[in-house]
Design a protein around this motif. Structure first.
Motif, PDB file in Angstrom:
ATOM      1  N   LEU A 164      50.672  71.419  15.053  1.00 62.27           N
ATOM      2  CA  LEU A 164      51.609  72.084  14.152  1.00 62.27           C
ATOM      3  C   LEU A 164      51.170  71.957  12.697  1.00 62.27           C
ATOM      4  O   LEU A 164      51.323  72.890  11.906  1.00 62.27           O
ATOM      5  CB  LEU A 164      53.018  71.494  14.331  1.00 62.27           C
ATOM      6  CG  LEU A 164      53.727  71.853  15.637  1.00 62.27           C
ATOM      7  CD1 LEU A 164      54.984  71.010  15.801  1.00 62.27           C
ATOM      8  CD2 LEU A 164      54.072  73.335  15.673  1.00 62.27           C
ATOM      9  N   HIS A 165      50.608  70.793  12.362  1.00 63.95           N
ATOM     10  CA  HIS A 165      50.113  70.595  10.997  1.00 63.95           C
ATOM     11  C   HIS A 165      48.919  71.503  10.741  1.00 63.95           C
ATOM     12  O   HIS A 165      48.795  72.121   9.665  1.00 63.95           O
ATOM     13  CB  HIS A 165      49.722  69.127  10.802  1.00 63.95           C
ATOM     14  CG  HIS A 165      49.166  68.840   9.445  1.00 63.95           C
ATOM     15  ND1 HIS A 165      47.825  68.592   9.211  1.00 63.95           N
ATOM     16  CD2 HIS A 165      49.770  68.767   8.227  1.00 63.95           C
ATOM     17  CE1 HIS A 165      47.639  68.377   7.931  1.00 63.95           C
ATOM     18  NE2 HIS A 165      48.794  68.479   7.304  1.00 63.95           N
ATOM     19  N   ASP A 191      48.366  74.368  12.022  1.00 64.95           N
ATOM     20  CA  ASP A 191      48.840  75.739  11.886  1.00 64.95           C
ATOM     21  C   ASP A 191      49.811  75.928  10.726  1.00 64.95           C
ATOM     22  O   ASP A 191      50.413  76.991  10.583  1.00 64.95           O
ATOM     23  CB  ASP A 191      49.516  76.186  13.189  1.00 64.95           C
ATOM     24  CG  ASP A 191      48.510  76.352  14.321  1.00 64.95           C
ATOM     25  OD1 ASP A 191      47.324  76.557  14.026  1.00 64.95           O
ATOM     26  OD2 ASP A 191      48.915  76.264  15.496  1.00 64.95           O
ATOM     27  N   LYS A 192      49.970  74.839   9.926  1.00 62.77           N
ATOM     28  CA  LYS A 192      50.750  74.904   8.688  1.00 62.77           C
ATOM     29  C   LYS A 192      52.257  75.118   8.918  1.00 62.77           C
ATOM     30  O   LYS A 192      52.964  75.654   8.070  1.00 62.77           O
ATOM     31  CB  LYS A 192      50.209  75.983   7.740  1.00 62.77           C
ATOM     32  CG  LYS A 192      48.757  75.786   7.335  1.00 62.77           C
ATOM     33  CD  LYS A 192      48.348  76.817   6.292  1.00 62.77           C
ATOM     34  CE  LYS A 192      46.921  76.729   5.821  1.00 62.77           C
ATOM     35  NZ  LYS A 192      46.101  75.632   6.159  1.00 62.77           N
ATOM     36  N   PHE A 193      52.764  74.693  10.071  1.00 65.30           N
ATOM     37  CA  PHE A 193      54.211  74.727  10.295  1.00 65.30           C
ATOM     38  C   PHE A 193      54.871  73.477   9.715  1.00 65.30           C
ATOM     39  O   PHE A 193      56.051  73.495   9.384  1.00 65.30           O
ATOM     40  CB  PHE A 193      54.520  74.801  11.792  1.00 65.30           C
ATOM     41  CG  PHE A 193      54.239  76.147  12.387  1.00 65.30           C
ATOM     42  CD1 PHE A 193      55.033  77.244  12.073  1.00 65.30           C
ATOM     43  CD2 PHE A 193      53.184  76.324  13.252  1.00 65.30           C
ATOM     44  CE1 PHE A 193      54.783  78.483  12.624  1.00 65.30           C
ATOM     45  CE2 PHE A 193      52.918  77.566  13.810  1.00 65.30           C
ATOM     46  CZ  PHE A 193      53.719  78.643  13.499  1.00 65.30           C
ATOM     47  N   VAL A 208      59.047  69.531   7.866  1.00 59.56           N
ATOM     48  CA  VAL A 208      59.080  70.942   8.238  1.00 59.56           C
ATOM     49  C   VAL A 208      58.818  71.755   6.980  1.00 59.56           C
ATOM     50  O   VAL A 208      59.459  71.549   5.954  1.00 59.56           O
ATOM     51  CB  VAL A 208      60.453  71.308   8.843  1.00 59.56           C
ATOM     52  CG1 VAL A 208      60.540  72.817   9.081  1.00 59.56           C
ATOM     53  CG2 VAL A 208      60.661  70.549  10.151  1.00 59.56           C
ATOM     54  N   ARG A 209      57.862  72.655   7.059  1.00 59.37           N
ATOM     55  CA  ARG A 209      57.407  73.359   5.858  1.00 59.37           C
ATOM     56  C   ARG A 209      58.098  74.718   5.719  1.00 59.37           C
ATOM     57  O   ARG A 209      57.947  75.580   6.586  1.00 59.37           O
ATOM     58  CB  ARG A 209      55.900  73.559   5.947  1.00 59.37           C
ATOM     59  CG  ARG A 209      55.299  74.264   4.758  1.00 59.37           C
ATOM     60  CD  ARG A 209      53.789  74.235   4.853  1.00 59.37           C
ATOM     61  NE  ARG A 209      53.177  74.851   3.692  1.00 59.37           N
ATOM     62  CZ  ARG A 209      51.897  74.720   3.396  1.00 59.37           C
ATOM     63  NH1 ARG A 209      51.125  73.983   4.170  1.00 59.37           N
ATOM     64  NH2 ARG A 209      51.396  75.307   2.332  1.00 59.37           N
ATOM     65  N   ASN A 269      57.770  77.928   4.355  1.00 60.24           N
ATOM     66  CA  ASN A 269      56.939  78.952   3.711  1.00 60.24           C
ATOM     67  C   ASN A 269      56.109  78.412   2.550  1.00 60.24           C
ATOM     68  O   ASN A 269      55.861  79.114   1.566  1.00 60.24           O
ATOM     69  CB  ASN A 269      57.803  80.119   3.215  1.00 60.24           C
ATOM     70  CG  ASN A 269      58.580  80.765   4.346  1.00 60.24           C
ATOM     71  OD1 ASN A 269      58.031  80.947   5.425  1.00 60.24           O
ATOM     72  ND2 ASN A 269      59.839  81.078   4.109  1.00 60.24           N
TER      73      ASN A 269
END
Length: 304
Positions: free
Chosen positions: A30-31, A33-35, A46-47, A49
């Motif tokens: 997940l990291h 893939d930038k989520f 949790v990112r 946007n």
């Protein structure tokens, strides 16, 4: 999930009823893939946007994850089976880079389970031909070489087509069409990284279509020589490249012949696919072998 929600390995593992190892891997993906993103504290955020956000620390529950039924998160499989799947992932990676010893004691400490649980998982791996036990009671894995790959394919070319023809006679038309739909969907998105989609396509043809083979020893032997599927899995998941169009079209030919009821022709097409697949898999193995060796868990000790 709420923006800034803090995800910790231990909390997520408890919620999903699993060990930390698969949770750690899931968070890493997940990291990547930038989520989610790292921050100064422990865990991930949790990112939202890419915008800056303050950490939001809340006890994790099913509702916070957008799920209404907490039972959906509980993995009720035996612990040995869950560990078995995690071991498959690590061993399928390490055998590409050399010859390794697997320490039962170190694996026991890593997964925090009883020694018997580790041994049971390793015995399942031995049944699949991924590990072996030498006369000194050491568990060994690898190396996966061009020679061993060639030998696996020779056996697959002999065993899979007739087994496929026997088993495919029991497949229903809706399930064949469902496999074709998945395949066509991937063909329509060839510009995107394939990832796990290729895994599903391979499983459809080489596992699902063989599940009706009545001879248990034959089915087990075929499973033991399907190591090349792992090479393709690692290649597409690690390098994040699109699926191979030619290979997908070969799969499609086999499935379309099945829809038409031409079992013998489908079996012959499968054999042709295996002959071509060996060349592609060997090229992928060469690519993977020159990549830097990834960080491996402590229970894997390199021998050569």
């Amino acid at each position: 999930m709420p923006a800034g929600l803090v995800l910790l390995e231990g909390s997520v593992a408890r919620l999903f009823g699993t060990s930390r190892a698969p949770v750690r891997r899931a968070l890493e993906l997940l990291h990547h893939d930038k989520f989610i993103e790292r921050f100064e504290g422990r865990g991930y955020l949790v990112r939202p946007n890419g915008r800056p956000v303050l950490p939001l620390r809340k006890p994790l529950n099913a509702g916070l994850l957008g799920l209404t039924n907490a039972r959906e998160l509980v993995d009720e499989r035996p612990t040995s089976q869950r560990i078995h799947e995690d071991l498959i992932r690590w061993i399928s990676v390490c055998i590409i880079f050399g010859h390794f010893r697997i320490s039962e004691k170190a694996a026991q400490d890593h997964y925090r389970v009883a020694r018997a649980t580790i041994r049971e998982a390793l015995l399942l791996l031995r049944d699949r031909g991924l590990v072996e036990k030498n006369p000194y009671s050491d568990w060994l894995a690898g190396p996966l070489t061009a020679k061993s790959l060639h030998e696996d394919y020779r056996l697959r070319e002999l065993l899979e087509p007739p087994a496929f023809e026997e088993s495919a006679a029991h497949l229903t038309r809706p399930e064949i069409l469902e496999m074709l739909d998945r395949l066509n969907l991937l063909l329509d998105h060839l510009e995107e990284p394939a990832g796990n989609a290729v895994d599903q396509i391979e499983q459809d043809l080489h596992v699902h279509c063989l599940r009706h083979v009545e001879n248990d020893r034959l089915r087990q032997t075929i499973a033991q020589v399907q190591t090349p599927l792992m090479v393709n899995h690692i290649f597409f998941s690690s390098l994040r490249v699109p699926a191979d169009r030619v290979s997908l079209l070969e799969h499609k030919t086999v499935l379309e012949l099945l829809v038409q009821g031409s079992l013998t022709a489908a079996s012959a097409a499968l054999r042709g696919h295996l002959l071509q697949s060996e060349k592609r898999t060997l090229r992928r193995l060469k690519v993977l072998s020159v990549l830097p060796e990834p960080a491996l868990p402590s229970f894997l000790e390199r021998l050569s």
